[in-house]
Design an enzyme around this catalytic site. Structure first.
Site, PDB file in Angstrom:
ATOM      1  N   PHE A 129      18.361  14.328  79.754  1.00  0.00           N
ATOM      2  CA  PHE A 129      17.319  15.107  80.420  1.00  0.00           C
ATOM      3  C   PHE A 129      16.041  14.246  80.450  1.00  0.00           C
ATOM      4  O   PHE A 129      15.610  13.770  79.391  1.00  0.00           O
ATOM      5  CB  PHE A 129      17.095  16.373  79.593  1.00  0.00           C
ATOM      6  CG  PHE A 129      16.292  17.436  80.265  1.00  0.00           C
ATOM      7  CD1 PHE A 129      16.742  18.056  81.426  1.00  0.00           C
ATOM      8  CD2 PHE A 129      15.086  17.848  79.718  1.00  0.00           C
ATOM      9  CE1 PHE A 129      16.004  19.068  82.022  1.00  0.00           C
ATOM     10  CE2 PHE A 129      14.342  18.858  80.316  1.00  0.00           C
ATOM     11  CZ  PHE A 129      14.803  19.463  81.475  1.00  0.00           C
ATOM     12  N   ASP A 208      20.169  16.656  70.906  1.00  0.00           N
ATOM     13  CA  ASP A 208      19.557  17.767  71.616  1.00  0.00           C
ATOM     14  C   ASP A 208      20.679  18.747  71.974  1.00  0.00           C
ATOM     15  O   ASP A 208      21.621  18.398  72.691  1.00  0.00           O
ATOM     16  CB  ASP A 208      18.846  17.258  72.878  1.00  0.00           C
ATOM     17  CG  ASP A 208      18.035  18.346  73.564  1.00  0.00           C
ATOM     18  OD1 ASP A 208      18.449  19.525  73.507  1.00  0.00           O
ATOM     19  OD2 ASP A 208      16.987  18.029  74.160  1.00  0.00           O
ATOM     20  N   TYR A 233      16.226  29.600  75.127  1.00  0.00           N
ATOM     21  CA  TYR A 233      16.212  30.448  76.336  1.00  0.00           C
ATOM     22  C   TYR A 233      17.417  30.235  77.240  1.00  0.00           C
ATOM     23  O   TYR A 233      17.524  30.857  78.279  1.00  0.00           O
ATOM     24  CB  TYR A 233      14.903  30.278  77.122  1.00  0.00           C
ATOM     25  CG  TYR A 233      14.490  28.867  77.460  1.00  0.00           C
ATOM     26  CD1 TYR A 233      15.098  28.162  78.476  1.00  0.00           C
ATOM     27  CD2 TYR A 233      13.471  28.243  76.753  1.00  0.00           C
ATOM     28  CE1 TYR A 233      14.710  26.873  78.787  1.00  0.00           C
ATOM     29  CE2 TYR A 233      13.070  26.953  77.049  1.00  0.00           C
ATOM     30  CZ  TYR A 233      13.693  26.268  78.077  1.00  0.00           C
ATOM     31  OH  TYR A 233      13.305  24.984  78.374  1.00  0.00           O
ATOM     32  N   LYS A 234      18.314  29.312  76.865  1.00  0.00           N
ATOM     33  CA  LYS A 234      19.502  29.084  77.703  1.00  0.00           C
ATOM     34  C   LYS A 234      20.633  29.994  77.198  1.00  0.00           C
ATOM     35  O   LYS A 234      20.535  31.194  77.313  1.00  0.00           O
ATOM     36  CB  LYS A 234      19.840  27.599  77.689  1.00  0.00           C
ATOM     37  CG  LYS A 234      18.737  26.807  78.405  1.00  0.00           C
ATOM     38  CD  LYS A 234      18.871  25.308  78.328  1.00  0.00           C
ATOM     39  CE  LYS A 234      17.742  24.659  79.098  1.00  0.00           C
ATOM     40  NZ  LYS A 234      17.605  23.227  78.828  1.00  0.00           N
ATOM     41  N   ARG A 389      24.917  23.480  90.514  1.00  0.00           N
ATOM     42  CA  ARG A 389      25.310  23.652  89.115  1.00  0.00           C
ATOM     43  C   ARG A 389      25.652  25.108  88.859  1.00  0.00           C
ATOM     44  O   ARG A 389      24.853  26.010  89.133  1.00  0.00           O
ATOM     45  CB  ARG A 389      24.137  23.200  88.235  1.00  0.00           C
ATOM     46  CG  ARG A 389      24.498  22.963  86.806  1.00  0.00           C
ATOM     47  CD  ARG A 389      23.357  22.274  86.090  1.00  0.00           C
ATOM     48  NE  ARG A 389      22.169  23.135  86.021  1.00  0.00           N
ATOM     49  CZ  ARG A 389      21.211  23.003  85.103  1.00  0.00           C
ATOM     50  NH1 ARG A 389      21.303  22.053  84.203  1.00  0.00           N
ATOM     51  NH2 ARG A 389      20.180  23.796  85.100  1.00  0.00           N
TER      52      ARG A 389
HETATM   53  C1  LIG Z   1      16.298  22.678  78.789  1.00  0.00           C
HETATM   54  C2  LIG Z   1      16.136  21.367  78.107  1.00  0.00           C
HETATM   55  C3  LIG Z   1      14.903  20.980  77.563  1.00  0.00           C
HETATM   56  C4  LIG Z   1      13.700  21.868  77.754  1.00  0.00           C
HETATM   57  O1  LIG Z   1      12.580  21.384  77.160  1.00  0.00           O
HETATM   58  P1  LIG Z   1      11.270  22.276  77.047  1.00  0.00           P
HETATM   59  O2  LIG Z   1      10.490  21.570  76.044  1.00  0.00           O
HETATM   60  O3  LIG Z   1      11.684  23.660  76.671  1.00  0.00           O
HETATM   61  O4  LIG Z   1      10.627  22.306  78.401  1.00  0.00           O
HETATM   62  C5  LIG Z   1      14.846  19.787  76.882  1.00  0.00           C
HETATM   63  N1  LIG Z   1      15.930  18.992  76.751  1.00  0.00           N
HETATM   64  C6  LIG Z   1      17.127  19.328  77.286  1.00  0.00           C
HETATM   65  C7  LIG Z   1      18.302  18.436  77.121  1.00  0.00           C
HETATM   66  C8  LIG Z   1      17.254  20.515  77.983  1.00  0.00           C
HETATM   67  O5  LIG Z   1      18.427  20.858  78.524  1.00  0.00           O
END
Ligand SMILES: *Cc1c(COP(=O)(O)O)cnc(C)c1O
Length: 429
Positions: A129, A208, A233-234, A389
């Site tokens: 990401f 992560d 939140y996912k 997706r």
């Molecule tokens: C969703 C996601 C984030 C989100 O980061 P925020 O700090 O909440 O904006 C970070 N890393 C990965 C791999 C994600 O999928």
């Protein structure tokens, strides 16, 4: 791969046989016609959460005022952390809910690099990401540009070759920081194996878990993982922008010095000591006043996951993504779509990407059907340049949802309905 019949009655049968089917009822389904395939980006609202938050605001904040801090608010980061620990296979005193994923990643990356001052390389990968990569770049910059960030390439845009990773760890990295399930392709690493490789090379591992927590079984302790962060939140359904979590293995907690020093990172913030002294355990990675209202939305959602059990969630997820792929092969591949995810279920998380040069407009056509056509609305998301997706959240995604969504895609692509939609992209895709 197992082949499913492409009749709607098969989807219906699979739903009837599903041992988790009653969990869908725990969530607010405002529009039963809406097919929601984006639970990997923002999970649905559990019914209990709505009541819980309403009460917390009116009774807690409204009536108890500042007294609320001694009636449960103060311990929220640890209490919620202990619940998440059960979901990710960690000890209750190894997880804390606080801040956001990116900020927690910053804290743990900086702490890890400073704990290995003689080692100067960080390994990550090109499927990661981007925000995670920005955080690494920023930490390198902050520490005086002495580290090299090396990104493993992906030959197929889908996966990262483990032998490449193994070869790279020969160079003694300080830190190997990877996302367990890649946000676009859904590729999933073998966390246990990679962590072992990293340890053999003398480095620290940081994972992560944003796209894996609540979707795939994790055993951080058993796999001897050093550090981890993740979203709530996912798949954890904590609500838009709900605070993230961090994990630091017990025996590393004393060794790591957090880079952000705030009063909530001390043993007792209300001593108001003039000099920062980090708390003994996981609390040293906390910084400041918990975001109480956002945190209160997380607990009821975690209880649902614990009740269903991540093993059962994963079992259904594999069955559902396999079902989706079987329809993809029968209906969409002949129309010029490509699979943007690994075919092997062991190598993928709970979402599947389907590639098409017109992916953006196909998504728009799914989300906004022409009213006169009386077609169901389908919400996937678009990930540049060509990924549609489709997130599977087994607690509320049904087999019928998957059937209808793929059937819609088939119709939109074969009839080129997407040509009636603008090419210009919205801010959030
Ligand atoms: C969703 C996601 C984030 C989100 O980061 P925020 O700090 O909440 O904006 C970070 N890393 C990965 C791999 C994600 O999928």
């Amino acid at each position: 791969m197992k082949n499913f019949s492409s009749k709607f009655s098969t989807a219906r049968d699979l739903d009837r046989q599903d041992p988790l089917r009653s969990f869908r009822d725990r969530f607010v389904i405002d529009d039963p016609q809406l097919i929601y395939l984006d639970g990997n980006s923002l999970g649905r609202l559990p019914k209990n959460t709505a009541d819980h938050l309403d009460k917390a605001v009116k009774e807690g904040w409204g009536k108890r005022l500042i007294r609320g801090w001694n009636e449960g608010w103060f311990e929220l980061p640890q209490k919620l952390g202990a619940k998440i620990a059960r979901i990710i296979g960690a000890r209750p005193d190894e997880v804390l809910v606080c801040d956001s994923t990116s900020i927690n990643l910053f804290k743990l990356t900086a702490a890890a690099l400073r704990a290995r001052p003689d080692l100067k390389s960080i390994i990550s990968d090109s499927l990661n990401f981007p925000s995670d990569l920005y955080i690494f770049q920023g930490v390198v910059d902050l520490l005086g540009d002495q580290h090299q960030l090396q990104l493993l390439p992906s030959q197929d845009r889908l996966t990262i070759n483990t032998s490449l990773l193994q070869a790279t760890t020969q160079a003694n990295p300080a830190l190997v920081a990877l996302t367990h399930v890649a946000f676009k392709s859904g590729f999933m690493y073998d966390m246990e194996k990679i962590t072992h490789l990293v340890h053999q090379a003398g480095g620290l591992s940081l994972w992560d878990l944003s796209h894996s927590a609540g979707a795939v079984p994790l055993q951080l302790n058993r796999w001897e993982v050093d550090l981890a962060v993740g979203c709530t939140y996912k798949y954890l359904n904590g609500g838009p922008g709900s605070p993230a979590f961090l994990y630091v293995r017990k025996d590393l907690q004393e060794e790591l010095i957090p880079p952000l020093w705030g009063w909530f990172g001390t043993q007792n913030p209300f001593e108001f000591n003039l000099d920062f002294e980090p708390a003994a355990g996981i609390n040293r990675f906390n910084v400041s006043t918990p975001q109480v209202l956002s945190m209160l939305g997380i607990g009821p959602a975690l209880d649902i996951i614990l009740e269903a059990g991540v093993d059962r969630i994963r079992e259904k997820s594999i069955q559902q993504t396999s079902y989706l792929l079987s329809l993809f092969q029968e209906w969409l591949e002949p129309l010029g779509c490509q699979l943007g995810s690994p075919l092997d279920p062991e190598q993928r998380g709970s979402h599947v990407s389907i590639r098409h040069p017109e992916a953006y407009r196909i998504c728009q056509a799914l989300i906004n059907p022409v009213p006169a056509e009386n077609q169901p609305q389908v919400i996937p998301d678009f990930r540049t340049p060509d990924n549609i997706r489709l997130g599977i959240a087994p607690l509320y995604t049904s087999f019928a949802d998957i059937f209808r969504a793929l059937d819609r895609m088939r119709s939109i692509i074969s009839r080129k309905t997407y040509t009636g939609y603008p090419l210009e992209r919205q801010q959030v895709t």
